[in-house]
Scaffold this motif. Structure first.
Motif, PDB file in Angstrom:
ATOM      1  N   ASP A  32       0.860  -1.181   0.000  1.00 35.67           N
ATOM      2  CA  ASP A  32       0.000   0.000   0.000  1.00 35.67           C
ATOM      3  C   ASP A  32       0.899   1.234   0.000  1.00 35.67           C
ATOM      4  O   ASP A  32       1.939   1.236   0.674  1.00 35.67           O
ATOM      5  N   PRO A  33       0.532   2.311  -0.734  1.00 38.77           N
ATOM      6  CA  PRO A  33       1.369   3.518  -0.771  1.00 38.77           C
ATOM      7  C   PRO A  33       1.634   4.121   0.608  1.00 38.77           C
ATOM      8  O   PRO A  33       2.648   4.818   0.796  1.00 38.77           O
ATOM      9  N   ALA A  34       0.755   3.846   1.573  1.00 38.38           N
ATOM     10  CA  ALA A  34       0.925   4.399   2.918  1.00 38.38           C
ATOM     11  C   ALA A  34       2.197   3.892   3.587  1.00 38.38           C
ATOM     12  O   ALA A  34       2.685   4.514   4.548  1.00 38.38           O
ATOM     13  N   LEU A  35       2.763   2.804   3.085  1.00 37.82           N
ATOM     14  CA  LEU A  35       3.999   2.284   3.669  1.00 37.82           C
ATOM     15  C   LEU A  35       5.139   3.277   3.529  1.00 37.82           C
ATOM     16  O   LEU A  35       6.041   3.334   4.377  1.00 37.82           O
ATOM     17  N   PRO A  41      11.728   3.238   1.079  1.00 40.34           N
ATOM     18  CA  PRO A  41      11.878   2.018   0.271  1.00 40.34           C
ATOM     19  C   PRO A  41      13.315   1.542   0.154  1.00 40.34           C
ATOM     20  O   PRO A  41      13.556   0.383  -0.184  1.00 40.34           O
ATOM     21  N   ASP A  42      14.283   2.406   0.441  1.00 39.09           N
ATOM     22  CA  ASP A  42      15.692   1.999   0.375  1.00 39.09           C
ATOM     23  C   ASP A  42      16.332   1.874   1.756  1.00 39.09           C
ATOM     24  O   ASP A  42      17.554   1.875   1.892  1.00 39.09           O
ATOM     25  N   ALA A  43      15.494   1.746   2.800  1.00 40.63           N
ATOM     26  CA  ALA A  43      16.025   1.561   4.151  1.00 40.63           C
ATOM     27  C   ALA A  43      16.835   0.270   4.223  1.00 40.63           C
ATOM     28  O   ALA A  43      16.485  -0.735   3.608  1.00 40.63           O
ATOM     29  N   LYS A  44      17.938   0.311   4.966  1.00 38.73           N
ATOM     30  CA  LYS A  44      18.849  -0.829   5.044  1.00 38.73           C
ATOM     31  C   LYS A  44      18.722  -1.530   6.399  1.00 38.73           C
ATOM     32  O   LYS A  44      18.628  -0.887   7.440  1.00 38.73           O
ATOM     33  N   LEU A  45      18.733  -2.836   6.358  1.00 41.64           N
ATOM     34  CA  LEU A  45      18.736  -3.638   7.564  1.00 41.64           C
ATOM     35  C   LEU A  45      20.179  -3.844   8.016  1.00 41.64           C
ATOM     36  O   LEU A  45      21.018  -4.301   7.249  1.00 41.64           O
ATOM     37  N   TRP A 289       5.094  -8.001   9.490  1.00 41.91           N
ATOM     38  CA  TRP A 289       3.988  -7.330   8.827  1.00 41.91           C
ATOM     39  C   TRP A 289       3.750  -5.981   9.495  1.00 41.91           C
ATOM     40  O   TRP A 289       3.763  -5.863  10.724  1.00 41.91           O
ATOM     41  N   ILE A 290       3.517  -4.970   8.668  1.00 45.21           N
ATOM     42  CA  ILE A 290       3.134  -3.646   9.154  1.00 45.21           C
ATOM     43  C   ILE A 290       1.686  -3.423   8.750  1.00 45.21           C
ATOM     44  O   ILE A 290       1.345  -3.457   7.566  1.00 45.21           O
ATOM     45  N   THR A 291       0.834  -3.208   9.747  1.00 45.24           N
ATOM     46  CA  THR A 291      -0.610  -3.153   9.533  1.00 45.24           C
ATOM     47  C   THR A 291      -1.160  -1.845  10.083  1.00 45.24           C
ATOM     48  O   THR A 291      -0.759  -1.411  11.180  1.00 45.24           O
ATOM     49  N   LYS A 296      -5.417  -2.933   7.888  1.00 45.04           N
ATOM     50  CA  LYS A 296      -4.973  -3.115   6.513  1.00 45.04           C
ATOM     51  C   LYS A 296      -3.486  -3.423   6.475  1.00 45.04           C
ATOM     52  O   LYS A 296      -2.671  -2.666   7.017  1.00 45.04           O
ATOM     53  N   HIS A 297      -3.118  -4.514   5.824  1.00 42.46           N
ATOM     54  CA  HIS A 297      -1.720  -4.914   5.695  1.00 42.46           C
ATOM     55  C   HIS A 297      -1.029  -3.981   4.698  1.00 42.46           C
ATOM     56  O   HIS A 297      -1.290  -4.022   3.492  1.00 42.46           O
ATOM     57  N   LEU A 298      -0.140  -3.131   5.204  1.00 38.25           N
ATOM     58  CA  LEU A 298       0.488  -2.112   4.366  1.00 38.25           C
ATOM     59  C   LEU A 298       1.765  -2.605   3.696  1.00 38.25           C
ATOM     60  O   LEU A 298       2.117  -2.138   2.606  1.00 38.25           O
ATOM     61  N   GLY A 299       2.459  -3.505   4.345  1.00 41.45           N
ATOM     62  CA  GLY A 299       3.706  -3.988   3.773  1.00 41.45           C
ATOM     63  C   GLY A 299       4.385  -4.985   4.679  1.00 41.45           C
ATOM     64  O   GLY A 299       3.954  -5.235   5.810  1.00 41.45           O
TER      65      GLY A 299
END
Length: 353
Positions: A32-35, A41-45, A289-291, A296-299
């Motif tokens: 979902d774009p809300a993520l 999107p380029d965050a590093k673990l 999971w991020i909800t 709503k499952h965002l990512g």
């Protein structure tokens, strides 16, 4: 209840399965774009540590502009201290079992490589409003508080005169109430242990010295509670129920709960919540999971797998928000410890500035 079901609902998801891992990189999966408002999107673990026995229960301790992470090593019966300014150190020994009869204490299982592991240490950790560490001492089958002088204060070890089976995860409320889950993994033999006194797994409230049973799998075998977390306004309590679901409860003025509704079609293990109400769940062993607060499952944060020998079990067990701004997500993952930066601050226990 079948042992397989217990294993699947148990916090040590990293112990499931014995198949060699398939090499897989860390990945952020946007549903979902809300993520994008939560994580870049380029965050590093980042890997902070590896080769642990079985990590669990992280909590961040803040002191002014400085701080450190505490986390359990259940197989090592220790709590470790990780600091960005000092080497890794042991914070507390005998964190979950203070006895000496290790031949008969703690549940036993095997790792992904078939190596026997004794589940003997502490599990969940949190802080009270005074900054004191609250510990689920799983194999002592108790919830204890670590005082500033290092003494341990017993908060609860029984319900209606019967010993807990193995306190697992824990969360505290700002008014001093404590919620925790109880599993069978504090006893040798787990659900078959002759030492078992409570015939069910439940989640409980400790308040003013009184223990209250709030729910559990008494009438629904296989739905044993595990992960537990409060919403930012403390009006809702989230509790995992086995593999099948995460349930959301309304918190009443007396700190008991009511009106359960299914929040998520997934359960298993640790849960944390950010300050916007988004829920972070360790699901399927190798995913976070991020909800959204609406369910709503965002990512998904896909935890990496490393195909090396001896085989590491890199499976997320629990989470904590840390650093001065509470925007770093720390992840315990059995043999590993990770962190990743977020855009949103998380809910963090302990004294609030």
């Amino acid at each position: 209840m079948k042992l397989r079901s217990l294993l699947l609902s148990f916090s040590f998801a990293c112990l499931l399965g014995a198949q060699p891992p398939t090499e897989r990189p860390f990945k952020i999966i946007k549903l979902d774009p809300a993520l994008d408002e939560i994580i870049s999107p380029d965050a590093k673990l980042e890997t902070l540590g590896e080769h642990f026995g079985l990590t669990e229960g992280p909590v961040w301790v803040q002191h002014g502009d400085d701080g450190y992470l505490l986390f359990s090593d259940n197989a090592g019966n220790e709590i470790y201290k990780w600091s960005p300014r000092a080497p890794l150190s042991v914070f507390l020994q005998k964190s979950g079992y203070t006895g000496n009869d290790v031949m008969n204490a703690g549940a036993q299982t095997v790792s992904g490589g078939g190596v026997a592991i004794l589940l003997i240490g502490s599990n969940g950790l949190t802080l009270d409003a005074q900054g004191r560490l609250i510990i689920t001492a799983m194999t002592d089958r108790a919830v204890v508080r670590l005082e500033k002088d290092g003494a341990r204060t017993l908060l609860a070890d029984r319900y209606q005169g019967k010993r807990f089976n193995g306190p697992n995860d824990i969360v505290g409320k700002s008014d001093g109430a404590i919620y925790f889950t109880d599993t069978v993994w504090g006893m040798r033999g787990a659900e078959k242990s002759p030492d078992r006194e409570l015939p069910y797994s439940g989640f409980f409230l400790i308040k003013d010295g009184k223990v209250t049973l709030l729910g559990g799998d008494k009438d629904s075998p296989g739905d044993g509670p595990n992960g537990i977390a409060l919403s930012p306004d403390e009006k809702r309590l989230y509790v995992t129920a086995g593999l099948s679901k995460t349930v959301r409860y309304e918190v009443l003025p007396d700190d008991t709960v009511a009106n359960p509704v299914k929040f998520l079609d997934a359960g298993i293990d640790g849960i944390k919540v950010d300050q916007k109400g988004n829920v972070y769940s360790t699901v399927r062993g190798s995913e976070i999971w991020i909800t959204s607060p609406e369910g709503k499952h965002l990512g998904t944060l896909q935890i990496p797998q490393i195909a090396t020998e001896p085989r590491p079990r890199i499976v997320a067990t629990n989470l904590a928000f840390g650093d001065a701004d509470s925007k770093t997500l720390y992840i315990t993952a059995c043999t590993h410890l990770f962190r990743i930066r977020l855009k949103v601050a998380g809910v963090r226990p302990g004294p609030q500035r």
